[in-house]
Design a protein around this motif. Structure first.
Motif, PDB file in Angstrom:
ATOM      1  N   LEU A  44      24.048  97.086  40.523  1.00 15.61           N
ATOM      2  CA  LEU A  44      23.887  98.126  41.549  1.00 15.61           C
ATOM      3  C   LEU A  44      25.173  98.934  41.756  1.00 15.61           C
ATOM      4  O   LEU A  44      25.241  99.751  42.667  1.00 15.61           O
ATOM      5  N   GLY A  45      26.165  98.672  40.945  1.00 10.93           N
ATOM      6  CA  GLY A  45      27.426  99.396  41.092  1.00 10.93           C
ATOM      7  C   GLY A  45      28.205  98.989  42.327  1.00 10.93           C
ATOM      8  O   GLY A  45      29.108  99.695  42.772  1.00 10.93           O
ATOM      9  N   LEU A  46      27.861  97.814  42.882  1.00 14.86           N
ATOM     10  CA  LEU A  46      28.480  97.425  44.154  1.00 14.86           C
ATOM     11  C   LEU A  46      29.963  97.068  44.034  1.00 14.86           C
ATOM     12  O   LEU A  46      30.704  97.229  44.992  1.00 14.86           O
ATOM     13  N   LYS A 228      27.285  88.929  40.007  1.00 15.30           N
ATOM     14  CA  LYS A 228      26.513  89.863  39.184  1.00 15.30           C
ATOM     15  C   LYS A 228      26.114  91.059  40.046  1.00 15.30           C
ATOM     16  O   LYS A 228      26.986  91.838  40.393  1.00 15.30           O
ATOM     17  N   ALA A 229      24.848  91.199  40.429  1.00 19.04           N
ATOM     18  CA  ALA A 229      24.454  92.406  41.172  1.00 19.04           C
ATOM     19  C   ALA A 229      25.224  92.569  42.486  1.00 19.04           C
ATOM     20  O   ALA A 229      25.349  93.670  42.997  1.00 19.04           O
ATOM     21  N   LEU A 230      25.726  91.477  43.040  1.00 18.45           N
ATOM     22  CA  LEU A 230      26.396  91.582  44.351  1.00 18.45           C
ATOM     23  C   LEU A 230      27.838  92.084  44.236  1.00 18.45           C
ATOM     24  O   LEU A 230      28.481  92.383  45.248  1.00 18.45           O
ATOM     25  N   GLY A 231      28.348  92.155  43.030  1.00 20.50           N
ATOM     26  CA  GLY A 231      29.663  92.764  42.823  1.00 20.50           C
ATOM     27  C   GLY A 231      30.828  91.967  43.383  1.00 20.50           C
ATOM     28  O   GLY A 231      31.909  92.523  43.589  1.00 20.50           O
ATOM     29  N   ALA A 280      16.604 102.562  46.580  1.00 22.48           N
ATOM     30  CA  ALA A 280      16.645 103.652  45.593  1.00 22.48           C
ATOM     31  C   ALA A 280      17.289 103.160  44.296  1.00 22.48           C
ATOM     32  O   ALA A 280      16.852 103.509  43.198  1.00 22.48           O
ATOM     33  N   GLU A 281      18.319 102.328  44.427  1.00 25.34           N
ATOM     34  CA  GLU A 281      19.003 101.801  43.236  1.00 25.34           C
ATOM     35  C   GLU A 281      18.059 100.887  42.441  1.00 25.34           C
ATOM     36  O   GLU A 281      18.007 100.953  41.212  1.00 25.34           O
ATOM     37  N   ARG A 282      17.317 100.028  43.169  1.00 24.71           N
ATOM     38  CA  ARG A 282      16.368  99.146  42.459  1.00 24.71           C
ATOM     39  C   ARG A 282      15.272  99.975  41.794  1.00 24.71           C
ATOM     40  O   ARG A 282      14.804  99.660  40.703  1.00 24.71           O
ATOM     41  N   ARG A 349      22.967  92.862  23.717  1.00 29.58           N
ATOM     42  CA  ARG A 349      22.523  92.597  25.081  1.00 29.58           C
ATOM     43  C   ARG A 349      22.867  93.848  25.880  1.00 29.58           C
ATOM     44  O   ARG A 349      24.029  94.105  26.191  1.00 29.58           O
ATOM     45  N   ILE A 350      21.836  94.635  26.150  1.00 34.06           N
ATOM     46  CA  ILE A 350      22.043  95.920  26.824  1.00 34.06           C
ATOM     47  C   ILE A 350      21.681  95.730  28.290  1.00 34.06           C
ATOM     48  O   ILE A 350      20.556  95.362  28.622  1.00 34.06           O
ATOM     49  N   VAL A 351      22.667  95.949  29.147  1.00 34.12           N
ATOM     50  CA  VAL A 351      22.470  95.712  30.573  1.00 34.12           C
ATOM     51  C   VAL A 351      22.369  97.058  31.286  1.00 34.12           C
ATOM     52  O   VAL A 351      23.283  97.879  31.202  1.00 34.12           O
ATOM     53  N   LEU A 352      21.245  97.275  31.947  1.00 37.62           N
ATOM     54  CA  LEU A 352      21.025  98.547  32.651  1.00 37.62           C
ATOM     55  C   LEU A 352      21.507  98.447  34.091  1.00 37.62           C
ATOM     56  O   LEU A 352      21.406  97.381  34.707  1.00 37.62           O
ATOM     57  N   HIS A 353      22.036  99.540  34.599  1.00 35.59           N
ATOM     58  CA  HIS A 353      22.567  99.579  35.974  1.00 35.59           C
ATOM     59  C   HIS A 353      21.983 100.789  36.696  1.00 35.59           C
ATOM     60  O   HIS A 353      21.651 101.785  36.050  1.00 35.59           O
ATOM     61  N   SER A 354      21.985 100.728  38.019  1.00 35.36           N
ATOM     62  CA  SER A 354      21.432 101.851  38.789  1.00 35.36           C
ATOM     63  C   SER A 354      22.258 103.119  38.579  1.00 35.36           C
ATOM     64  O   SER A 354      21.766 104.223  38.770  1.00 35.36           O
ATOM     65  N   PHE A 355      23.520 102.973  38.177  1.00 32.28           N
ATOM     66  CA  PHE A 355      24.358 104.165  37.975  1.00 32.28           C
ATOM     67  C   PHE A 355      24.250 104.722  36.562  1.00 32.28           C
ATOM     68  O   PHE A 355      24.853 105.742  36.258  1.00 32.28           O
TER      69      PHE A 355
END
Ligand code: PLP
Length: 369
Positions: A44-46, A228-231, A280-282, A349-355
């Motif tokens: 989530l770019g957190l 991870k997602a929590l940054g 919105a990010e999810r 391993r391609i990791v997608l992010h909201s940004f």
């Protein structure tokens, strides 16, 4: 001390390193260059939002000065555990210094000699290492294979524990948790779910897969990681109050280490205030996953509804070559080599992010056609 180190024979180390080089799987530390991020777990770019400069509270301690059982306990960490337990609809929560520590601390201390642990074959190294430290007997079952799990549960002795990940870290697929919990209940087994890659991403408010499926009261323990997602950094084990008390008393990875500092715990707290509202990010993540899944490429890609997308390029040399081509286009995409994954299933391993943008994803898939 220095002398004995110098005299120590290290042939066994060199031999293993040479083997790695021959397998074309030798690992070296590299500095990350500025590239488009398709690599980190910062879904989530957190981590960028939680930069120390963005925190108004400059008085937070950066060290906790001891174990939680000695000088390292403080109100903020206790309050945060209560906040996290409430968010995850669990009776209690206990913070560990990392997801690795949480898995080690839980799995090495809870199952005893005479007990049985069954774990998914694709489980993360921290799960496997925790199991290795336990005196219980342990057996793997084929990835997500419920028939094999049931067969093994029929023969299991003592207290039975079943361990899985909700989102698998190398494939991005989900465990069939609803069916799994029913089988566990049939054989009175305790289900332990590692939610590392589901936290912040899966569920309406990022609660994880267990809560998305409303299974929280039927799981023995859940592990949520903050790196991870929590940054941030750290992890929590969710379970009953008895489990929490047990871990405080018997979990060596909890007892014999310095507690996370206030500054880390404040970041975790802030993250728990932010990520539930990042709808919105999810949603953007879902769009990117869909775009990636629908785009034709010349390699096999795993079916995955999560930000982790695996493109299978068999062979260490081949996958390194394809990753190198993408990196030359400024896409930070890493190859995952044997022995981290089984031979012939080496992958990008391609990791997608909201940004990440749709255009960037199209550019990546376009390069793989
Ligand atoms: C499934 C799973 N569990 C646990 C961990 C370890 O978490 P941490 O990085 O917080 O030690 C990871 C990290 O890669 C993971 O993928």
């Amino acid at each position: 001390m220095f002398l004995s180190l110098q005299l120590m024979k290290e042939d066994f180390l060199h031999k293993k390193l040479e083997e790695r080089k021959t397998q074309n799987a030798y690992r070296e530390l590299k500095l990350t260059e500025a590239m488009v991020d398709f690599c980190s777990n910062d879904y989530l770019g957190l981590s960028k939002l939680l930069h120390p400069d963005s925190s108004s509270n400059g008085s937070l301690k950066h060290g906790s000065t001891g174990s939680r059982l000695l000088a390292g306990n403080y109100p903020l960490i206790n309050e945060t555990e209560k906040q996290i337990a409430a968010f995850h609809a669990a009776p209690s929560a206990l913070v560990f210094n990392s997801g690795y520590d949480a898995n080690i601390g839980l799995l090495s201390s809870v199952p005893q000699r005479g007990d049985t642990i069954l774990y998914d074959y694709l489980s993360h190294a921290s799960i496997r290492d925790g199991i290795r430290l336990s005196f219980a007997e342990s057996f793997s079952f084929a990835h997500n294979n419920l028939d094999e799990l049931e067969e093994k549960l029929k023969k299991a002795k003592g207290n039975k524990f079943v361990v899985t990940e909700s989102v698998f870290s190398m494939d991005g697929d989900l465990a069939p948790l609803t069916e799994m919990i029913s089988i566990c209940e049939k054989y009175e087994a305790h289900l332990i779910v590692d939610e590392a890659h589901a936290t912040g991403v899966i569920g309406k408010n990022g609660e994880g897969l267990v809560q998305d499926l409303n299974l929280q009261s039927r799981c023995f323990a859940r592990i949520h990681t903050f790196g991870k997602a929590l940054g941030c950094h750290g992890a929590v084990v969710l379970g009953s109050t008895a489990l929490r008390n047990y871990l405080i008393n018997f979990s060596r990875a909890f007892i014999y280490t310095t507690a996370l500092p206030e500054s880390s715990v404040m970041a975790i707290r802030m993250s728990y205030e932010l990520f539930p509202n990042m709808h919105a990010e999810r949603e953007q993540l879902r769009r990117l996953v869909q775009e990636f899944q629908q785009s034709p490429i010349k390699f096999n890609k795993q079916h995955s509804s999560t930000p982790i997308q695996a493109v299978i390029v068999p062979g260490n040399e081949e996958v390194k070559y394809v990753a190198g081509q993408l990196q030359a286009k400024q896409f930070d995409i890493r190859p995952i080599l044997y022995p981290t994954v089984p031979t012939n299933s080496e992958r990008l391993r391609i990791v997608l992010h909201s940004f990440n943008t749709i255009e960037q994803v199209r550019s990546v898939t376009g390069s793989l056609q």
